[in-house]
Design an enzyme around this catalytic site. Structure first.
Site, PDB file in Angstrom:
ATOM      1  N   CYS A   1      16.794   4.234  21.949  1.00 43.21           N
ATOM      2  CA  CYS A   1      16.304   3.567  20.738  1.00 43.21           C
ATOM      3  C   CYS A   1      16.827   4.240  19.472  1.00 43.21           C
ATOM      4  O   CYS A   1      16.873   3.625  18.408  1.00 43.21           O
ATOM      5  CB  CYS A   1      14.782   3.533  20.736  1.00 43.21           C
ATOM      6  SG  CYS A   1      14.007   5.147  20.935  1.00 43.21           S
TER       7      CYS A   1
ATOM      8  N   GLU B   1      12.664  17.625  21.066  1.00 46.37           N
ATOM      9  CA  GLU B   1      11.989  16.779  22.060  1.00 46.37           C
ATOM     10  C   GLU B   1      12.780  16.775  23.368  1.00 46.37           C
ATOM     11  O   GLU B   1      14.005  16.836  23.367  1.00 46.37           O
ATOM     12  CB  GLU B   1      11.817  15.356  21.514  1.00 46.37           C
ATOM     13  CG  GLU B   1      13.111  14.637  21.122  1.00 46.37           C
ATOM     14  CD  GLU B   1      13.691  13.840  22.254  1.00 46.37           C
ATOM     15  OE1 GLU B   1      13.036  13.737  23.298  1.00 46.37           O
ATOM     16  OE2 GLU B   1      14.814  13.334  22.102  1.00 46.37           O
TER      17      GLU B   1
ATOM     18  N   GLN C   1      12.778  14.408  25.932  1.00 46.67           N
ATOM     19  CA  GLN C   1      13.115  13.147  26.592  1.00 46.67           C
ATOM     20  C   GLN C   1      14.607  12.865  26.612  1.00 46.67           C
ATOM     21  O   GLN C   1      15.131  12.271  27.558  1.00 46.67           O
ATOM     22  CB  GLN C   1      12.389  11.972  25.910  1.00 46.67           C
ATOM     23  CG  GLN C   1      10.897  11.917  26.163  1.00 46.67           C
ATOM     24  CD  GLN C   1      10.119  12.812  25.210  1.00 46.67           C
ATOM     25  OE1 GLN C   1      10.710  13.426  24.313  1.00 46.67           O
ATOM     26  NE2 GLN C   1       8.813  12.884  25.388  1.00 46.67           N
TER      27      GLN C   1
ATOM     28  N   GLN D   1      17.480  11.196  29.432  1.00 51.75           N
ATOM     29  CA  GLN D   1      18.303  10.030  29.108  1.00 51.75           C
ATOM     30  C   GLN D   1      19.790  10.341  29.276  1.00 51.75           C
ATOM     31  O   GLN D   1      20.566   9.488  29.723  1.00 51.75           O
ATOM     32  CB  GLN D   1      17.992   9.574  27.684  1.00 51.75           C
ATOM     33  CG  GLN D   1      16.585   9.010  27.534  1.00 51.75           C
ATOM     34  CD  GLN D   1      16.142   8.886  26.086  1.00 51.75           C
ATOM     35  OE1 GLN D   1      16.589   9.623  25.197  1.00 51.75           O
ATOM     36  NE2 GLN D   1      15.240   7.944  25.822  1.00 51.75           N
TER      37      GLN D   1
END
Length: 420
Positions: A50, A113, A115, A119
């Site tokens: 995103c 972060e 995450q 990914q």
């Protein structure tokens, strides 16, 4: 062979532009094969989240960058002139550093972060399954993952809260131990709300709802986070449904008044509510904070938490950047050494042919009954002469500066030391 990265991210482009170049997961294998085929690249991988769409490529020459930008625009049916102002391209050393920083969370919207590492691993798996991940990019991804692990294990990059959005989650967790069981309402759809939704979404709450005055901006967040939408005038009627409310609008008057909060608490049978007011002027009336079952936090409350984490996080960033600089140098050295592999292989092949030729000749002499001692002497002389002939011939044929440089190279290769 040249590595380069081409992309667009939250630093360079707004959400509505990023959305236009995002790749759907099920379309990535086809896109990768089209990219490699159309641009005649050696290797390619695509990271699409995103917050960023980045193409990591290995090409025969650096000039392929501009053509790859054209391909990205054309693939998404966009004029390249519309996309170009938001794009960045990174040549080999910068591309390596960028991938290390991305994997380590240093280039994320939320500093540190974790995450993004998952990914990136998925991007590598997808490229490998599509057949577009070769030795070079495969090694670069693996080094990126190793660097990220080193940064996280040796620095405090992810240990401290340094954003208002992260602080909002932290304060909510003080009241609700498990965010996953809660329903969260976000009022507004600006950048601060976008950051907060991203943070809360990582905790996988039971439901996320976006309420905003205009539906267009809210719709973008609804699609991105698989959330519900609500009109702003519905908030007073439905406030009781939500456990956590985060508000940040440009309204000159409070969006949630004392009476609205009291009615919501009564409907909830006084189950606690967390309210986070990030607006200036306030979206939530000050008096609501005095209600027994409401935990109201303002910008000042969040600011105290953020201030406490900034100093240590910035020190961690300095440490992390030092680690990355060192690992970039190591990887570039590995790449340079890899370029010598064909020459080393050819040199060994030549030496092996010479060895076999001399060995075959020696075996024939032994089969004929010649003296083994003399055969061994001839074998050693033959090997020595044939292996030394190319460098000595080249040295004899060279002149001037070329001869001097060649002599220095041979002295270094064979570790020669001139006598006094």
């Amino acid at each position: 062979m040249q590595l380069f990265a081409l992309g667009i991210n939250h630093h360079t482009a707004p959400l509505d532009v990023r959305e236009q170049v995002a790749f759907q997961p099920d379309s990535l294998p086809q896109a990768l094969n089209a990219l490699v085929r159309d641009r005649q690249l050696r290797e390619a991988a695509i990271l699409s989240t995103c917050n960023r769409t980045e193409l990591y490529c290995s090409a025969a020459q650096a000039g392929d960058v501009a053509l790859t930008a054209d391909w990205l625009a054309r693939y998404h049916a966009l004029p390249v002139e519309k996309l170009r102002p938001y794009l960045y391209s990174l040549p080999q050393p910068d591309a390596v550093r960028h991938m290390f920083r991305v994997a380590s969370g240093l280039d994320s919207m939320v500093l540190g972060e974790p995450q993004i590492l998952g990914q990136m691993k998925q991007a590598a798996r997808t490229a490998e399954e599509a057949g577009t991940l070769g030795t070079l990019l495969g090694k670069l991804f693996q080094r990126s993952f190793a660097v990220a692990k080193e940064v996280r294990s040796t620095t405090a990059i992810g240990a401290n809260i340094v954003s208002m959005a992260a602080a909002a989650v932290h304060l909510s967790e003080r009241i609700f131990e498990d965010i996953a069981g809660q329903q969260v309402l976000f009022i507004g759809a600006g950048e601060m709300i976008e950051l907060c939704v991203a943070h809360f979404a990582g905790c996988q709450p039971k439901r996320i709802t976006i309420a905003n005055r205009t539906t267009e901006r809210a719709a973008q967040l609804v699609r991105r986070f698989d959330a519900d939408a609500m009109r702003l005038d519905e908030v007073p009627l439905r406030l009781a449904e939500y456990d956590i409310i985060v508000s940040c609008t440009a309204s000159p008057l409070p969006v949630i008044g004392l009476g609205t909060a009291e009615r919501a608490l009564k409907a909830r049978r006084h189950r606690p509510m967390v309210m986070v007011d990030l607006a200036v002027p306030r979206d939530i009336e000050r008096e609501i904070g005095e209600l027994a079952d409401v935990f109201l936090y303002t910008l000042d409350d969040l600011g105290k938490i953020v201030e406490g984490g900034l100093e240590s996080r910035q020190a961690a960033v300095v440490e992390a950047e030092g680690i990355i600089d060192s690992r970039v140098a190591n990887f570039l050295h590995w790449m340079e050494a890899r370029e010598a592999v064909p020459t080393i292989r050819a040199l060994r092949d030549t030496a092996e042919r010479t060895r076999r030729h001399e060995l075959d000749h020696a075996q024939k002499l032994l089969a004929r009954g010649d003296d083994p001692q003399k055969v061994l002497e001839a074998l050693s002389h033959g090997l020595t002469n044939k292996l030394l002939h190319p460098p000595t011939h080249a040295l004899n044929q060279a002149e001037g500066e070329e001869r001097r440089q060649l002599a220095q190279a041979l002295s270094r290769i064979y570790r020669l030391h001139s006598g006094d």
